[in-house]
Motif scaffolding. Structure first.
Motif, PDB file in Angstrom:
ATOM      1  N   VAL A 178       0.857  -1.184   0.000  1.00 14.73           N
ATOM      2  CA  VAL A 178       0.000   0.000   0.000  1.00 14.73           C
ATOM      3  C   VAL A 178       0.890   1.231   0.000  1.00 14.73           C
ATOM      4  CG1 VAL A 178      -1.905   1.213   1.135  1.00 14.73           C
ATOM      5  CG2 VAL A 178      -1.693  -1.272   1.365  1.00 14.73           C
ATOM      6  N   THR A 179       0.654   2.139  -0.950  1.00 18.26           N
ATOM      7  CA  THR A 179       1.431   3.379  -1.030  1.00 18.26           C
ATOM      8  C   THR A 179       0.731   4.479  -0.248  1.00 18.26           C
ATOM      9  OG1 THR A 179       0.308   4.240  -2.997  1.00 18.26           O
ATOM     10  CG2 THR A 179       2.157   2.706  -3.360  1.00 18.26           C
ATOM     11  N   PRO A 180       1.436   5.570   0.088  1.00 16.97           N
ATOM     12  CA  PRO A 180       0.788   6.683   0.789  1.00 16.97           C
ATOM     13  C   PRO A 180      -0.373   7.287  -0.006  1.00 16.97           C
ATOM     14  CG  PRO A 180       3.165   6.880   0.933  1.00 16.97           C
ATOM     15  CD  PRO A 180       2.884   5.774  -0.026  1.00 16.97           C
ATOM     16  N   ALA A 181      -0.328   7.168  -1.347  1.00 17.22           N
ATOM     17  CA  ALA A 181      -1.410   7.688  -2.180  1.00 17.22           C
ATOM     18  C   ALA A 181      -2.641   6.787  -2.169  1.00 17.22           C
ATOM     19  CB  ALA A 181      -0.917   7.869  -3.612  1.00 17.22           C
ATOM     20  N   GLY A 182      -2.549   5.637  -1.529  1.00 14.74           N
ATOM     21  CA  GLY A 182      -3.680   4.723  -1.423  1.00 14.74           C
ATOM     22  C   GLY A 182      -3.723   3.650  -2.487  1.00 14.74           C
ATOM     23  N   GLN A 183      -2.674   3.532  -3.294  1.00 19.37           N
ATOM     24  CA  GLN A 183      -2.633   2.462  -4.289  1.00 19.37           C
ATOM     25  C   GLN A 183      -2.334   1.126  -3.602  1.00 19.37           C
ATOM     26  OE1 GLN A 183       0.450   4.195  -6.678  1.00 19.37           O
ATOM     27  NE2 GLN A 183      -1.017   4.911  -8.223  1.00 19.37           N
ATOM     28  N   ILE A 184      -3.059   0.101  -4.011  1.00 18.30           N
ATOM     29  CA  ILE A 184      -2.941  -1.223  -3.379  1.00 18.30           C
ATOM     30  C   ILE A 184      -2.647  -2.240  -4.469  1.00 18.30           C
ATOM     31  CG2 ILE A 184      -4.138  -2.959  -1.999  1.00 18.30           C
ATOM     32  CD1 ILE A 184      -6.111  -0.512  -1.298  1.00 18.30           C
ATOM     33  N   ARG A 185      -1.593  -3.028  -4.280  1.00 20.09           N
ATOM     34  CA  ARG A 185      -1.302  -4.079  -5.253  1.00 20.09           C
ATOM     35  C   ARG A 185      -0.752  -5.318  -4.559  1.00 20.09           C
ATOM     36  NH1 ARG A 185       4.404  -4.283  -7.278  1.00 20.09           N
ATOM     37  NH2 ARG A 185       3.794  -5.463  -9.095  1.00 20.09           N
ATOM     38  N   MET A 186      -1.024  -6.461  -5.195  1.00 21.50           N
ATOM     39  CA  MET A 186      -0.518  -7.728  -4.692  1.00 21.50           C
ATOM     40  C   MET A 186       0.581  -8.194  -5.646  1.00 21.50           C
ATOM     41  SD  MET A 186      -2.598 -11.237  -3.769  1.00 21.50           S
ATOM     42  CE  MET A 186      -3.480 -11.221  -5.303  1.00 21.50           C
ATOM     43  N   CYS A 187       1.663  -8.739  -5.100  1.00 22.41           N
ATOM     44  CA  CYS A 187       2.770  -9.186  -5.934  1.00 22.41           C
ATOM     45  C   CYS A 187       3.430 -10.417  -5.323  1.00 22.41           C
ATOM     46  CB  CYS A 187       3.784  -8.059  -6.134  1.00 22.41           C
ATOM     47  SG  CYS A 187       4.530  -7.459  -4.600  1.00 22.41           S
ATOM     48  N   ASP A 188       4.346 -11.006  -6.099  1.00 20.83           N
ATOM     49  CA  ASP A 188       5.063 -12.208  -5.680  1.00 20.83           C
ATOM     50  C   ASP A 188       6.527 -11.838  -5.429  1.00 20.83           C
ATOM     51  OD1 ASP A 188       6.314 -14.649  -5.369  1.00 20.83           O
ATOM     52  OD2 ASP A 188       5.287 -15.610  -7.058  1.00 20.83           O
ATOM     53  N   PRO A 189       6.985 -11.848  -4.184  1.00 18.06           N
ATOM     54  CA  PRO A 189       8.370 -11.452  -3.896  1.00 18.06           C
ATOM     55  C   PRO A 189       9.423 -12.362  -4.511  1.00 18.06           C
ATOM     56  CG  PRO A 189       7.281 -12.255  -1.904  1.00 18.06           C
ATOM     57  CD  PRO A 189       6.239 -12.174  -2.971  1.00 18.06           C
ATOM     58  N   ALA A 190       9.040 -13.572  -4.926  1.00 17.11           N
ATOM     59  CA  ALA A 190      10.008 -14.484  -5.545  1.00 17.11           C
ATOM     60  C   ALA A 190      10.385 -14.039  -6.945  1.00 17.11           C
ATOM     61  CB  ALA A 190       9.439 -15.895  -5.587  1.00 17.11           C
ATOM     62  N   LEU A 191       9.623 -13.146  -7.551  1.00 17.90           N
ATOM     63  CA  LEU A 191       9.886 -12.712  -8.918  1.00 17.90           C
ATOM     64  C   LEU A 191      10.734 -11.448  -9.003  1.00 17.90           C
ATOM     65  CD1 LEU A 191       6.345 -13.328 -10.457  1.00 17.90           C
ATOM     66  CD2 LEU A 191       8.321 -14.840 -10.471  1.00 17.90           C
ATOM     67  N   THR A 192      11.178 -10.913  -7.871  1.00 19.41           N
ATOM     68  CA  THR A 192      11.933  -9.659  -7.897  1.00 19.41           C
ATOM     69  C   THR A 192      13.280  -9.805  -8.578  1.00 19.41           C
ATOM     70  OG1 THR A 192      12.705 -10.184  -5.679  1.00 19.41           O
ATOM     71  CG2 THR A 192      10.885  -8.643  -5.851  1.00 19.41           C
ATOM     72  N   VAL A 193      13.979 -10.904  -8.354  1.00 19.34           N
ATOM     73  CA  VAL A 193      15.330 -11.068  -8.897  1.00 19.34           C
ATOM     74  C   VAL A 193      15.292 -11.745 -10.258  1.00 19.34           C
ATOM     75  CG1 VAL A 193      17.574 -12.134  -8.507  1.00 19.34           C
ATOM     76  CG2 VAL A 193      16.315 -11.155  -6.594  1.00 19.34           C
ATOM     77  N   SER A 194      14.553 -12.845 -10.357  1.00 19.57           N
ATOM     78  CA  SER A 194      14.588 -13.638 -11.588  1.00 19.57           C
ATOM     79  C   SER A 194      13.857 -12.979 -12.751  1.00 19.57           C
ATOM     80  CB  SER A 194      13.996 -15.024 -11.334  1.00 19.57           C
ATOM     81  OG  SER A 194      12.666 -14.915 -10.881  1.00 19.57           O
ATOM     82  N   LYS A 195      12.756 -12.286 -12.473  1.00 20.13           N
ATOM     83  CA  LYS A 195      11.972 -11.668 -13.546  1.00 20.13           C
ATOM     84  C   LYS A 195      11.573 -10.249 -13.135  1.00 20.13           C
ATOM     85  CE  LYS A 195       9.958 -16.010 -15.157  1.00 20.13           C
ATOM     86  NZ  LYS A 195       8.725 -16.745 -15.418  1.00 20.13           N
ATOM     87  N   PRO A 196      12.504  -9.296 -13.202  1.00 20.14           N
ATOM     88  CA  PRO A 196      12.196  -7.957 -12.721  1.00 20.14           C
ATOM     89  C   PRO A 196      11.154  -7.216 -13.550  1.00 20.14           C
ATOM     90  CG  PRO A 196      14.346  -8.038 -13.784  1.00 20.14           C
ATOM     91  CD  PRO A 196      13.862  -9.440 -13.671  1.00 20.14           C
ATOM     92  N   THR A 197      10.909  -7.648 -14.811  1.00 17.70           N
ATOM     93  CA  THR A 197       9.915  -6.972 -15.641  1.00 17.70           C
ATOM     94  C   THR A 197       8.553  -7.623 -15.565  1.00 17.70           C
ATOM     95  OG1 THR A 197      10.604  -8.305 -17.533  1.00 17.70           O
ATOM     96  CG2 THR A 197      11.671  -6.162 -17.267  1.00 17.70           C
ATOM     97  N   ASP A 198       8.413  -8.687 -14.814  1.00 19.30           N
ATOM     98  CA  ASP A 198       7.137  -9.389 -14.678  1.00 19.30           C
ATOM     99  C   ASP A 198       6.146  -8.499 -13.926  1.00 19.30           C
ATOM    100  OD1 ASP A 198       5.035 -11.148 -13.754  1.00 19.30           O
ATOM    101  OD2 ASP A 198       6.342 -12.804 -14.307  1.00 19.30           O
ATOM    102  N   PRO A 199       4.903  -8.331 -14.435  1.00 17.52           N
ATOM    103  CA  PRO A 199       3.930  -7.478 -13.724  1.00 17.52           C
ATOM    104  C   PRO A 199       3.559  -8.001 -12.345  1.00 17.52           C
ATOM    105  CG  PRO A 199       2.905  -8.630 -15.580  1.00 17.52           C
ATOM    106  CD  PRO A 199       4.372  -8.852 -15.681  1.00 17.52           C
ATOM    107  N   GLN A 200       3.801  -9.296 -12.087  1.00 20.61           N
ATOM    108  CA  GLN A 200       3.527  -9.843 -10.759  1.00 20.61           C
ATOM    109  C   GLN A 200       4.690  -9.671  -9.796  1.00 20.61           C
ATOM    110  OE1 GLN A 200       2.492 -13.941 -11.539  1.00 20.61           O
ATOM    111  NE2 GLN A 200       0.353 -13.444 -11.909  1.00 20.61           N
ATOM    112  N   ALA A 201       5.817  -9.182 -10.294  1.00 18.89           N
ATOM    113  CA  ALA A 201       7.009  -9.040  -9.458  1.00 18.89           C
ATOM    114  C   ALA A 201       6.858  -7.858  -8.514  1.00 18.89           C
ATOM    115  CB  ALA A 201       8.242  -8.853 -10.329  1.00 18.89           C
ATOM    116  N   CYS A 202       7.492  -7.982  -7.368  1.00 18.37           N
ATOM    117  CA  CYS A 202       7.479  -6.880  -6.392  1.00 18.37           C
ATOM    118  C   CYS A 202       8.612  -5.903  -6.723  1.00 18.37           C
ATOM    119  CB  CYS A 202       7.649  -7.419  -4.984  1.00 18.37           C
ATOM    120  SG  CYS A 202       6.249  -8.428  -4.428  1.00 18.37           S
TER     121      CYS A 202
END
Length: 202
Positions: A178-202
């Motif tokens: 959750v951002t201070p502007a109120g945006q809310i998103r769900m993501c998969d922390p396992a995709l941060t390193v292996s697939k940084p451009t994946d829309p599900q990545a954190c």
């Protein structure tokens, strides 16, 4: 006069035993995957419910033009329960608008909250966020519950499912941001390193 042999009806004991053995082997192969599926479903249910609850709190704040709280861990500090309610409770704006208990499809899910710097993702030095976010009438998170340069993070895992994929395990643990502007998103922390451009990545 010749008599035709009668046809066998049903199955023999040997055929039945072979069928049971084959079924037991297939069950033994499928059981570990089924257990992982159940654990991952618990995580997914809890994460989606958390995201929906945060969205509800934001929408209610906009609709009522007042401050609305989203509080996680209302039944236990680490479970997936939460409640949405007005900060200044009144007849038109109750203290509890909606509540979710952990037993609703995610009994094993565990939630850990943290505050991270929005620009880097590193842990915030001085934290304001604990387990309650308050949305104002503009749908933004007020500064007293989340610093203006930070994001609130809900990490959802499974207490009995093993290790998360981000740490080398099989569990598909999820994160709600959750951002201070109120945006809310769900993501998969396992995709941060292996697939940084994946829309599900954190």
């Amino acid at each position: 006069m010749l008599t035709l042999p009668t046809k066998q009806q049903g199955v023999t004991l040997i055929e039945l035993m072979i069928g049971i053995v084959i079924f037991a082997i297939l069950l033994a192969i499928a059981l570990p995957n089924f257990s992982a599926f159940i654990a991952n479903s618990n995580i997914r249910n809890a994460a989606e419910a958390m995201q929906n609850g945060l969205g509800l709190a934001r929408v209610e704040a906009l609709r009522r033009n007042t401050q609305v709280n989203f509080s996680s861990g209302v039944d236990s500090s680490t479970d997936s329960s939460w409640a949405v309610g007005c900060t200044a409770a009144s007849a038109s704006c109750p203290a509890v608008i909606m509540k979710r208990v952990a037993a609703e499809g995610s009994t094993q899910a565990q939630v850990a909250t943290s505050e991270v710097v929005a620009s880097t993702g590193a842990a915030a030095g001085t934290t304001v966020f604990t387990n309650t976010l308050t949305f104002n009438g503009l749908g933004r998170v007020i500064a007293s519950t989340l610093a203006t340069a930070d994001n609130a993070v809900y990490d959802i895992s499974n207490s009995g499912g093993g290790t998360c994929a981000v740490a080398g395990g099989k569990m598909r643990c999820l994160r709600v941001i959750v951002t201070p502007a109120g945006q809310i998103r769900m993501c998969d922390p396992a995709l941060t390193v292996s697939k940084p451009t994946d829309p599900q990545a954190c």
